[in-house]
Design an enzyme around this catalytic site. Structure first.
Site, PDB file in Angstrom:
ATOM      1  N   SER A 143      11.220   5.209  13.543  1.00 49.38           N
ATOM      2  CA  SER A 143      12.207   6.056  12.868  1.00 49.38           C
ATOM      3  C   SER A 143      13.567   5.470  13.179  1.00 49.38           C
ATOM      4  O   SER A 143      13.722   4.703  14.136  1.00 49.38           O
ATOM      5  CB  SER A 143      12.117   7.493  13.402  1.00 49.38           C
ATOM      6  OG  SER A 143      13.239   8.262  13.006  1.00 49.38           O
ATOM      7  N   TYR A 156      10.939  13.298  20.561  1.00 54.59           N
ATOM      8  CA  TYR A 156      10.836  12.470  19.360  1.00 54.59           C
ATOM      9  C   TYR A 156      11.599  11.160  19.550  1.00 54.59           C
ATOM     10  O   TYR A 156      11.074  10.075  19.272  1.00 54.59           O
ATOM     11  CB  TYR A 156      11.381  13.244  18.158  1.00 54.59           C
ATOM     12  CG  TYR A 156      11.147  12.561  16.830  1.00 54.59           C
ATOM     13  CD1 TYR A 156       9.885  12.524  16.263  1.00 54.59           C
ATOM     14  CD2 TYR A 156      12.204  11.964  16.129  1.00 54.59           C
ATOM     15  CE1 TYR A 156       9.669  11.906  15.032  1.00 54.59           C
ATOM     16  CE2 TYR A 156      11.997  11.358  14.899  1.00 54.59           C
ATOM     17  CZ  TYR A 156      10.728  11.328  14.363  1.00 54.59           C
ATOM     18  OH  TYR A 156      10.506  10.718  13.162  1.00 54.59           O
TER      19      TYR A 156
END
Length: 280
Positions: A143, A156
């Protein structure tokens, strides 16, 4: 990797979102498919779609955080098709919490899927891909949160930064061995997926505990949800993936504006500045 026709693609997190788009793009390239996801119903529906279009497909419900289940996926893939040429470690989940709000179960879940899902896939598939000696490619989904640190996404961020460095190390490991296998790390920003709702796949009552308890974490969690809804399409991400695989390009940054934030972060480090708060 230039030729995809009759080659075999393995995609985890394939039942929806980016994984589903990559699977469809692979089918359009004439590839045979091995699809994995924890959502058995959605996975079976997608497999039926491909079977109806005469695309050779194997679908297996898989929890990528389980080494044994990923081993079983690899066994099934090689037993069915004899080879794997494109490995896409894509499954991912998220929770919006500050680091002190993030529970041990949160860490276990996010790292289990996002990081160990990748490392389990590499351990299960790469040795057999190397043994065959055929041209191939590996795509690990990270990401832009693996390139930029943002608040209220502690687990995350950690998982995605880890995927980036694991992928960089994998690239070097394969290059030192002169292996015919390329590597890419996918670093998208906002994409129209259900990542903000990924807690629905958690077992037990922990699945309902998604947002952080602080007002700030809740605000950021809501902002993430809204940004995802306004994001680019998974199909456009899949197009970028195949462009990168063809070009042998390592970093796949889907949003050009993300590069400015990465540059600022690098300059912060080089100039000994405190971290600049950047948006994804």
């Amino acid at each position: 990797m230039q030729d995809f026709t009759d080659k075999v693609a393995v995609v985890t997190g394939a039942a929806e979102g980016i994984g589903k788009a990559i699977a469809r793009a692979a089918a359009a390239e004439g590839m045979k498919l091995v699809l994995a996801d924890i959502d058995a119903a959605a996975l079976d529906a997608l497999a039926a779609e491909f079977a109806a279009a005469d695309v050779p497909v194997l679908a297996l419900r898989t929890d990528v955080s389980s080494p044994e289940q990923v081993d079983a996926l690899a066994d099934a893939a090689f037993a069915r098709f004899g080879a794997v040429h494109l490995l896409v470690n894509n499954a991912g989940v998220a929770v919006a919490k500050s680091v002190w709000e993030t529970t041990p179960k949160d860490w276990e879940w996010v790292l289990g899927v996002n990081l160990y899902g990748v490392t389990n896939g590499l351990r299960a598939f790469v040795p057999r891909m190397l043994e065959r000696g055929e041209a191939g490619h590996i795509v690990n989904t990270a990401s832009v949160a693996g390139l930029l640190s943002v608040p209220a996404l502690a687990a995350y961020n950690a998982s995605k930064f880890a995927v980036v460095t694991v992928s960089e190390g994998l690239h070097h490991d394969l290059a030192l061995r002169q292996a015919p296998i390329g590597v890419s790390v996918l670093c998208p920003s906002w994409v129209k997926t259900r990542i903000a709702e990924s807690g629905r796949h958690r077992l037990g009552e922990e699945g309902a505990v998604q947002a952080g308890t602080s007002v700030q974490s809740q605000k950021i969690g809501q902002a993430v949800f809204q940004a995802v809804q306004a994001g680019i399409t998974p199909d456009s991400v899949a197009e970028s993936v195949f462009e990168a695989v063809r070009a042998g390009r390592f970093y796949i940054v889907t949003h050009p504006e993300s590069r400015a934030g990465v540059r600022v972060r690098m300059e912060d480090i080089l100039e000994n500045r405190n971290p600049t708060l950047m948006s994804l």
